[in-house]
Scaffold this motif. Structure first.
Motif, PDB file in Angstrom:
ATOM      1  N   THR A 204      10.719   2.013   5.448  1.00 20.29           N
ATOM      2  CA  THR A 204       9.696   1.623   4.476  1.00 20.29           C
ATOM      3  C   THR A 204      10.194   0.412   3.692  1.00 20.29           C
ATOM      4  O   THR A 204      11.319  -0.032   3.860  1.00 20.29           O
ATOM      5  CB  THR A 204       9.426   2.787   3.506  1.00 20.29           C
ATOM      6  N   THR A 205       9.333  -0.101   2.819  1.00 18.35           N
ATOM      7  CA  THR A 205       9.690  -1.284   2.042  1.00 18.35           C
ATOM      8  C   THR A 205      10.963  -1.058   1.246  1.00 18.35           C
ATOM      9  O   THR A 205      11.827  -1.917   1.156  1.00 18.35           O
ATOM     10  CB  THR A 205       8.544  -1.637   1.077  1.00 18.35           C
TER      11      THR A 205
ATOM     12  N   GLN B 257      -8.875   1.834  -8.382  1.00 16.93           N
ATOM     13  CA  GLN B 257      -7.485   1.791  -8.848  1.00 16.93           C
ATOM     14  C   GLN B 257      -6.717   2.985  -8.278  1.00 16.93           C
ATOM     15  O   GLN B 257      -6.226   3.850  -8.989  1.00 16.93           O
ATOM     16  CB  GLN B 257      -7.448   1.778 -10.376  1.00 16.93           C
TER      17      GLN B 257
ATOM     18  N   PHE C 198       5.816   4.616  -4.753  1.00 11.86           N
ATOM     19  CA  PHE C 198       4.863   3.511  -4.898  1.00 11.86           C
ATOM     20  C   PHE C 198       5.581   2.169  -5.007  1.00 11.86           C
ATOM     21  O   PHE C 198       5.025   1.194  -5.499  1.00 11.86           O
ATOM     22  CB  PHE C 198       3.998   3.739  -6.142  1.00 11.86           C
TER      23      PHE C 198
ATOM     24  N   GLU D  68       4.207  -1.668  -5.106  1.00 14.30           N
ATOM     25  CA  GLU D  68       2.755  -1.746  -5.224  1.00 14.30           C
ATOM     26  C   GLU D  68       2.372  -2.324  -6.590  1.00 14.30           C
ATOM     27  O   GLU D  68       3.073  -2.161  -7.590  1.00 14.30           O
ATOM     28  CB  GLU D  68       2.128  -0.363  -5.041  1.00 14.30           C
ATOM     29  N   ASP D  69       1.235  -3.004  -6.623  1.00 17.79           N
ATOM     30  CA  ASP D  69       0.748  -3.571  -7.873  1.00 17.79           C
ATOM     31  C   ASP D  69       0.216  -2.467  -8.770  1.00 17.79           C
ATOM     32  O   ASP D  69      -0.447  -1.539  -8.312  1.00 17.79           O
ATOM     33  CB  ASP D  69      -0.356  -4.593  -7.608  1.00 17.79           C
ATOM     34  N   TRP D  70       0.530  -2.583 -10.072  1.00 20.73           N
ATOM     35  CA  TRP D  70      -0.081  -1.709 -11.058  1.00 20.73           C
ATOM     36  C   TRP D  70      -0.226  -2.490 -12.353  1.00 20.73           C
ATOM     37  O   TRP D  70       0.068  -3.682 -12.386  1.00 20.73           O
ATOM     38  CB  TRP D  70       0.685  -0.391 -11.224  1.00 20.73           C
TER      39      TRP D  70
ATOM     40  N   THR E 257      -3.810   3.286  -6.646  1.00 17.75           N
ATOM     41  CA  THR E 257      -2.373   3.433  -6.882  1.00 17.75           C
ATOM     42  C   THR E 257      -2.128   4.168  -8.183  1.00 17.75           C
ATOM     43  O   THR E 257      -1.317   5.105  -8.254  1.00 17.75           O
ATOM     44  CB  THR E 257      -1.681   2.059  -6.921  1.00 17.75           C
ATOM     45  N   GLU E 258      -2.823   3.779  -9.235  1.00 20.03           N
ATOM     46  CA  GLU E 258      -2.579   4.383 -10.527  1.00 20.03           C
ATOM     47  C   GLU E 258      -3.111   5.808 -10.610  1.00 20.03           C
ATOM     48  O   GLU E 258      -2.511   6.657 -11.267  1.00 20.03           O
ATOM     49  CB  GLU E 258      -3.143   3.488 -11.629  1.00 20.03           C
TER      50      GLU E 258
ATOM     51  N   THR F 227       4.556  -4.861 -10.995  1.00 17.74           N
ATOM     52  CA  THR F 227       4.874  -4.227  -9.722  1.00 17.74           C
ATOM     53  C   THR F 227       5.663  -2.958  -9.978  1.00 17.74           C
ATOM     54  O   THR F 227       6.598  -2.951 -10.797  1.00 17.74           O
ATOM     55  CB  THR F 227       5.712  -5.173  -8.836  1.00 17.74           C
TER      56      THR F 227
ATOM     57  N   ASP G 215      11.266  -0.358  -7.437  1.00 17.63           N
ATOM     58  CA  ASP G 215      11.689   0.283  -6.190  1.00 17.63           C
ATOM     59  C   ASP G 215      12.354   1.634  -6.426  1.00 17.63           C
ATOM     60  O   ASP G 215      12.306   2.520  -5.570  1.00 17.63           O
ATOM     61  CB  ASP G 215      12.668  -0.626  -5.434  1.00 17.63           C
TER      62      ASP G 215
END
Length: 463
Positions: A66-67, A350, A78, A81-83, A352-353, A87, A90
């Motif tokens: 993964t990233t 939204q 997450f 990811e943008d929030w 992710t949040e 960001t 990590d």
């Protein structure tokens, strides 16, 4: 049941759970999306399935990485990811236990037959635990949240405000405080900003020392009127509890907006506690309205949705987000609930949040934190983000930063602006924008956007 701003609002979430609980039967109530939130593990601890996952990871060693590698934290799920705060990091960074804590007081109403909202406190506590364990606190300093429980009494609300003033707090987080008429003057005298939370009183909505990332019932009523006019409705009936916090938003905001958009209006007040919804709904239908707004919550939600079709109503029903709780929708036939429009202050896109809220409360909440808890989780994250930007952290600096805010990002919500009034006469409502949603399958799947994005109610009030 009692209602206020976010008693009236639900943010969608894909997990099950409860909403705000009150002893009364009906009123304009507002919550964000319900979510079952009980902490399974301590901060940074293993989840109950970790042993199983370890085996799977060993056998899948050749899969594409993964990233960022997971450290078992919420943020690592997450990572990148943008929030709202840029960001998602990590990996987790804990606050420095040896650093001077930043005290934030909190006032919340619980253990009262007139309304008890422990999920608001529980969500704030979960947010603080998440911030301290994974977001590094406030530039390394841990947050020390000090809740004070009021019980629908003026004396207790005032005592909580005095306790906050003596605590060295830089701000007071608001849950729900129906006794805010007594607490607000104490906070103002001591230069303490109130950061919400749910504006349960008109005094809070009109306060200059308060900030709510919400439009309250005021924003909801205006959004419903705009949608009804846009859909070609001709007459809208507002059914509301006989309490200042609902009467003022209906009469001074909902009705003027509706009439400015060409709608006829009808007012149907009902007792705040113990109302029989059948005569209320009958009066609304008999008025000839083809759009009906009902400020209902808790046990009034199911009767409202099921009785109106039986009364022959074929128009548009608008309900508070509290009525979109999963356990409520489960009692409503799919074809009936699909025809209802609910309000929300969390963006449906939204994701992710909303997912991060679920993960953080599952990890850190020690008791249910869903329902209206999404509101205080949002406000706690927003306050944290603001604190990280300050060179000097004290009540005066927090107040100044909030008062001069313009288009600041908000966790799982519309950006907030307090520098100019978003709702005339209600300066504390800094993010009144609304989204309207339809729930097709008991809230299990993501709802449909009924309003085509945000309704900017700040542009609706007639000049």
């Amino acid at each position: 049941s009692l209602g206020g701003s976010e008693w009236f609002i639900r943010d969608w979430s894909d997990s099950d759970g409860g909403s705000a609980t009150t002893a009364a039967d009906s009123a304009a109530a507002t919550t964000d999306a319900p979510s079952s939130t009980t902490a399974d593990t301590a901060a940074g601890g293993d989840t109950e399935n970790d042993g199983e996952n370890d085996t799977e990871n060993d056998s899948d060693a050749d899969t594409e990485p993964t990233t960022a590698p997971s450290d078992g934290s919420v943020v690592s799920e997450f990572a990148g990811e943008d929030w709202f705060a840029g960001t998602v990091p990590d990996s987790a960074t804990a606050a420095d236990d040896d650093a001077e804590p930043i005290v934030i007081a909190m006032i919340n109403q619980e253990n009262s037959p007139a309304g008890s909202f422990p999920e608001l406190r529980a969500a704030s506590e979960a947010a603080v635990a998440f911030i301290n364990a994974e977001l590094g606190g406030v530039n390394g300093r841990p947050i020390d949240l000090r809740p004070c429980i009021t019980d629908f009494s003026v004396e207790k609300s005032q005592a909580c405000a005095q306790e906050a003033a003596q605590s060295g707090a830089v701000a007071v987080a608001s849950g729900i405080d129906v006794g805010a008429n007594a607490s607000l003057p104490v906070l103002e005298q001591n230069g303490l900003p109130l950061v919400g939370g749910v504006p349960a009183t008109v005094a809070e909505m009109r306060a200059t020392n308060a900030t709510f990332f919400s439009g309250g019932t005021t924003g909801a009523y205006m959004a419903f009127a705009e949608h009804a006019a846009r859909e070609g409705r001709t007459k809208i009936a507002f059914a509301y509890g006989e309490f200042e916090s609902f009467e003022v938003p209906v009469k001074e905001y909902g009705v003027p907006v509706a009439e400015s958009l060409g709608l006829e209006t009808e007012l149907v007040p009902f007792p705040l506690i113990g109302a029989d919804m059948l005569p209320v709904l009958t009066a609304a239908v008999d008025s000839g309205a083809d759009a009906i707004v009902v400020g209902a919550a808790d046990t009034a939600c199911v009767p409202t949705m099921t009785m109106l079709p039986e009364l022959g109503f074929e128009g548009q029903l608008y309900l508070t987000g509290a009525c979109a709780a999963n356990e409520i929708l489960a009692q409503i036939p799919d074809d009936v609930q699909a025809g209802v429009v609910f309000n929300s202050e969390g963006g449906v896109d939204q994701t992710t949040e909303s997912a991060l809220f679920d993960a953080a409360t599952e990890r850190y909440a020690t008791e249910p934190a869903g329902g209206a808890g999404t509101v205080t989780f949002r406000s706690t994250l927003n306050l944290w983000n603001l604190l990280t930007s300050l060179d000097t952290i004290d009540a005066a600096s927090v107040s100044e930063a909030l008062a001069t805010s313009v288009d600041e990002p908000s966790f799982w919500g519309h950006p907030y602006t307090c520098a100019t009034e978003q709702v005339p006469g209600m300066p504390s409502l800094c993010a009144p924008q609304q989204q309207l949603l339809r729930f097709i399958d008991d809230g299990v799947s993501q709802p449909e956007d009924a309003s085509d994005g945000w309704i900017d109610v700040s542009t609706l009030f007639p000049s």
